[in-house]
Design a protein around this motif. Structure first.
Motif, mmCIF file in Angstrom:
data_model
loop_
_atom_site.group_PDB
_atom_site.id
_atom_site.type_symbol
_atom_site.label_atom_id
_atom_site.label_comp_id
_atom_site.label_asym_id
_atom_site.label_seq_id
_atom_site.Cartn_x
_atom_site.Cartn_y
_atom_site.Cartn_z
ATOM 1 N N VAL A 107 15.634 12.021 3.426
ATOM 2 C CA VAL A 107 15.801 10.813 4.247
ATOM 3 C C VAL A 107 14.445 10.166 4.521
ATOM 4 C CG1 VAL A 107 16.534 9.962 6.508
ATOM 5 C CG2 VAL A 107 17.951 11.609 5.279
ATOM 6 N N SER A 108 13.453 10.965 4.814
ATOM 7 C CA SER A 108 12.109 10.435 5.068
ATOM 8 C C SER A 108 11.537 9.789 3.816
ATOM 9 C CB SER A 108 11.183 11.556 5.547
ATOM 10 O OG SER A 108 11.634 12.105 6.761
ATOM 11 N N ALA A 109 11.769 10.415 2.651
ATOM 12 C CA ALA A 109 11.257 9.854 1.402
ATOM 13 C C ALA A 109 11.920 8.522 1.091
ATOM 14 C CB ALA A 109 11.488 10.844 0.261
ATOM 15 N N ALA A 110 13.239 8.446 1.229
ATOM 16 C CA ALA A 110 13.956 7.200 0.933
ATOM 17 C C ALA A 110 13.545 6.093 1.901
ATOM 18 C CB ALA A 110 15.464 7.443 0.997
ATOM 19 N N THR A 111 13.444 6.421 3.181
ATOM 20 C CA THR A 111 13.085 5.410 4.178
ATOM 21 C C THR A 111 11.635 4.964 4.008
ATOM 22 O OG1 THR A 111 14.625 6.488 5.704
ATOM 23 C CG2 THR A 111 13.088 4.884 6.625
ATOM 24 N N GLY A 112 10.727 5.931 3.823
ATOM 25 C CA GLY A 112 9.326 5.577 3.633
ATOM 26 C C GLY A 112 9.098 4.781 2.360
ATOM 27 N N CYS A 175 5.690 9.554 4.700
ATOM 28 C CA CYS A 175 6.214 9.123 3.404
ATOM 29 C C CYS A 175 5.916 7.652 3.148
ATOM 30 C CB CYS A 175 7.726 9.370 3.344
ATOM 31 S SG CYS A 175 8.171 11.105 3.179
ATOM 32 N N ARG A 176 5.931 6.842 4.172
ATOM 33 C CA ARG A 176 5.599 5.429 3.991
ATOM 34 C C ARG A 176 4.143 5.264 3.559
ATOM 35 N NH1 ARG A 176 2.392 0.866 5.940
ATOM 36 N NH2 ARG A 176 3.710 -0.974 5.730
ATOM 37 N N ILE A 177 3.234 5.989 4.226
ATOM 38 C CA ILE A 177 1.823 5.935 3.854
ATOM 39 C C ILE A 177 1.620 6.499 2.453
ATOM 40 C CG2 ILE A 177 -0.484 6.725 4.462
ATOM 41 C CD1 ILE A 177 0.683 4.648 6.384
ATOM 42 N N TYR A 178 2.287 7.588 2.155
ATOM 43 C CA TYR A 178 2.102 8.243 0.864
ATOM 44 C C TYR A 178 2.672 7.404 -0.272
ATOM 45 C CZ TYR A 178 1.371 12.146 -2.270
ATOM 46 O OH TYR A 178 0.920 12.944 -3.276
ATOM 47 N N ALA A 179 3.861 6.808 -0.051
ATOM 48 C CA ALA A 179 4.465 5.980 -1.102
ATOM 49 C C ALA A 179 3.611 4.754 -1.384
ATOM 50 C CB ALA A 179 5.872 5.559 -0.686
ATOM 51 N N PHE A 202 13.628 5.040 -7.939
ATOM 52 C CA PHE A 202 13.329 5.908 -6.805
ATOM 53 C C PHE A 202 13.393 7.374 -7.201
ATOM 54 C CE2 PHE A 202 15.180 8.398 -3.242
ATOM 55 C CZ PHE A 202 14.040 8.460 -2.450
ATOM 56 N N PHE A 203 14.465 7.769 -7.905
ATOM 57 C CA PHE A 203 14.638 9.183 -8.239
ATOM 58 C C PHE A 203 13.713 9.627 -9.375
ATOM 59 C CE2 PHE A 203 18.705 8.399 -6.096
ATOM 60 C CZ PHE A 203 18.785 9.509 -5.280
ATOM 61 N N SER A 204 13.481 8.760 -10.360
ATOM 62 C CA SER A 204 12.695 9.167 -11.529
ATOM 63 C C SER A 204 11.201 8.941 -11.357
ATOM 64 C CB SER A 204 13.183 8.402 -12.775
ATOM 65 O OG SER A 204 14.547 8.676 -13.025
ATOM 66 N N VAL A 205 10.829 7.927 -10.578
ATOM 67 C CA VAL A 205 9.411 7.594 -10.430
ATOM 68 C C VAL A 205 8.916 7.924 -9.020
ATOM 69 C CG1 VAL A 205 7.684 5.769 -10.563
ATOM 70 C CG2 VAL A 205 9.606 5.780 -12.169
ATOM 71 N N GLY A 206 9.600 7.360 -8.019
ATOM 72 C CA GLY A 206 9.123 7.512 -6.650
ATOM 73 C C GLY A 206 9.069 8.954 -6.176
ATOM 74 N N LEU A 207 10.179 9.686 -6.332
ATOM 75 C CA LEU A 207 10.212 11.059 -5.839
ATOM 76 C C LEU A 207 9.222 11.952 -6.563
ATOM 77 C CD1 LEU A 207 13.993 11.845 -5.208
ATOM 78 C CD2 LEU A 207 12.195 11.443 -3.530
ATOM 79 N N ARG A 208 9.032 11.730 -7.861
ATOM 80 C CA ARG A 208 8.104 12.574 -8.613
ATOM 81 C C ARG A 208 6.660 12.346 -8.180
ATOM 82 N NH1 ARG A 208 10.280 12.777 -14.909
ATOM 83 N NH2 ARG A 208 12.354 13.624 -14.422
ATOM 84 N N GLY A 213 3.345 15.057 -1.205
ATOM 85 C CA GLY A 213 3.574 14.620 0.172
ATOM 86 C C GLY A 213 4.886 15.125 0.728
ATOM 87 N N LEU A 214 5.927 15.208 -0.130
ATOM 88 C CA LEU A 214 7.224 15.695 0.331
ATOM 89 C C LEU A 214 7.175 17.183 0.662
ATOM 90 C CD1 LEU A 214 9.705 13.792 -2.019
ATOM 91 C CD2 LEU A 214 9.049 13.278 0.323
ATOM 92 N N VAL A 215 6.352 17.925 -0.056
ATOM 93 C CA VAL A 215 6.178 19.339 0.282
ATOM 94 C C VAL A 215 5.593 19.466 1.686
ATOM 95 C CG1 VAL A 215 4.937 21.452 -0.306
ATOM 96 C CG2 VAL A 215 5.983 20.077 -2.102
ATOM 97 N N THR A 216 4.634 18.612 2.006
ATOM 98 C CA THR A 216 4.049 18.620 3.342
ATOM 99 C C THR A 216 5.088 18.276 4.401
ATOM 100 O OG1 THR A 216 1.913 17.959 2.433
ATOM 101 C CG2 THR A 216 2.244 17.622 4.785
#
Length: 297
Positions: A107-112, A175-179, A202-208, A213-216
């Motif tokens: 949720v944080s990744a998608a929103t950020g 996530c917003r800062i990291y993205a 989002f799934f193929s580029v953004g999340l990878r 940052g998502l681990v953090t």
């Protein structure tokens, strides 16, 4: 009377200019030592107290460990207590923290990602509102969350504990800062030209690219849920659904009438730290002090 000769400056062994003397900042060093002791001394007490049997816990010196393998007897007694309900609490805590951490990270990744890569009306106001949520203590929200979920019959359930944990303002901020730093706009435009949809980007580029940052975010959220007490305390009434924090508190409360349970509480507290330490060590190679630097690497 002749004056004492001035002490010669210390020379560099390599033959260069005199080496300046380093001044030790007494106040910051003292504060650092006191802070370290404040963190280490209670942990050391837990570690030593867990080695003592229930008869030696209060009858021996505080910081003198027991060498008669009392910790193994404590673990056995803790396992036998109410047919091993402690390990059920441990499993519940791991479920709440792992599932809640993963869902909250998504949720944080998608929103950020949306706040960083899409321009829409009210984006700044929405981000400032989320940022204000970081300053709001979570303890203030426990009772309103309970009242809201009780209206729809979600109290004393797993979903009642997980649902309020999915929205993490600080995780969204990270996530917003990291993205904004890790996901180039040019790469997204290239994907759109090739015909990729926004979900695929989002799934193929953004999340990878946001992986470190998502681990953090996951690790921070896992620890927050693992240590959370008030929300499950007000939300749950069944013993078999308690996490470790609430379970150990109930055990401590029963210890007021039965002093022998204190050794079980101490041992359970020590065992509750082991999964967090193991998770931190296993994810340490993904840890990045500087999120931007981690993204560029």
């Amino acid at each position: 009377m002749t004056a004492a000769p001035a002490r010669a400056p210390q020379l560099d062994p390599a033959g260069g200019a005199p080496k300046p003397r380093r001044k030790v900042a007494l106040l910051p060093t003292t504060a650092l030592v006191l802070g370290a002791l404040y963190c280490v001394v209670p942990t050391l007490w837990i570690l030593i107290a867990a080695t003592k049997s229930r008869t030696k816990l209060f009858s021996t010196a505080t910081y003198v460990p027991s060498l008669d393998l009392g910790i193994w007897h404590n673990i056995k007694d803790l396992t036998d207590y109410q047919d091993g309900i402690f390990w059920r609490w441990m499993l519940n805590s791991f479920f709440y923290a792992a599932v809640g951490g993963l869902l909250a990270s998504f949720v944080s990744a998608a929103t950020g990602y949306a706040l960083a890569k899409y321009a829409f009306r009210g984006r700044t106001a929405l981000f400032n509102t989320i940022l204000a949520g970081v300053l709001l203590p979570q303890i203030v929200l426990a009772v309103p969350q309970y009242l809201l979920l009780s209206k729809v019959g979600m109290t004393d359930s797993l979903i009642g504990v997980l649902l309020p944990q999915l929205f993490n303002p600080y995780g969204i901020y990270l996530c917003r800062i990291y993205a904004a730093s890790a996901v180039p706009d040019s790469l997204l435009e290239a994907g759109r030209i090739d015909g990729a949809g926004e979900a695929r980007l989002f799934f193929s580029v953004g999340l990878r690219l946001m992986g470190p940052g998502l681990v953090t975010v996951f690790l921070l959220q896992f620890i927050a849920i693992w240590n959370n007490f008030l929300l499950p305390y007000v939300m749950l009434t069944s013993d078999d659904k308690f996490p470790l924090t609430v379970g150990l508190y109930s055990l401590l409360r029963h210890g007021a009438d039965e002093a022998s349970l204190y050794s079980l509480v101490v041992t359970g507290t020590l065992l509750s730290v082991v999964p967090v330490i193991a998770l931190f060590l296993s994810l340490q190679r993904f840890w990045r002090i500087d999120l931007v630097t981690g993204a560029l690497k």
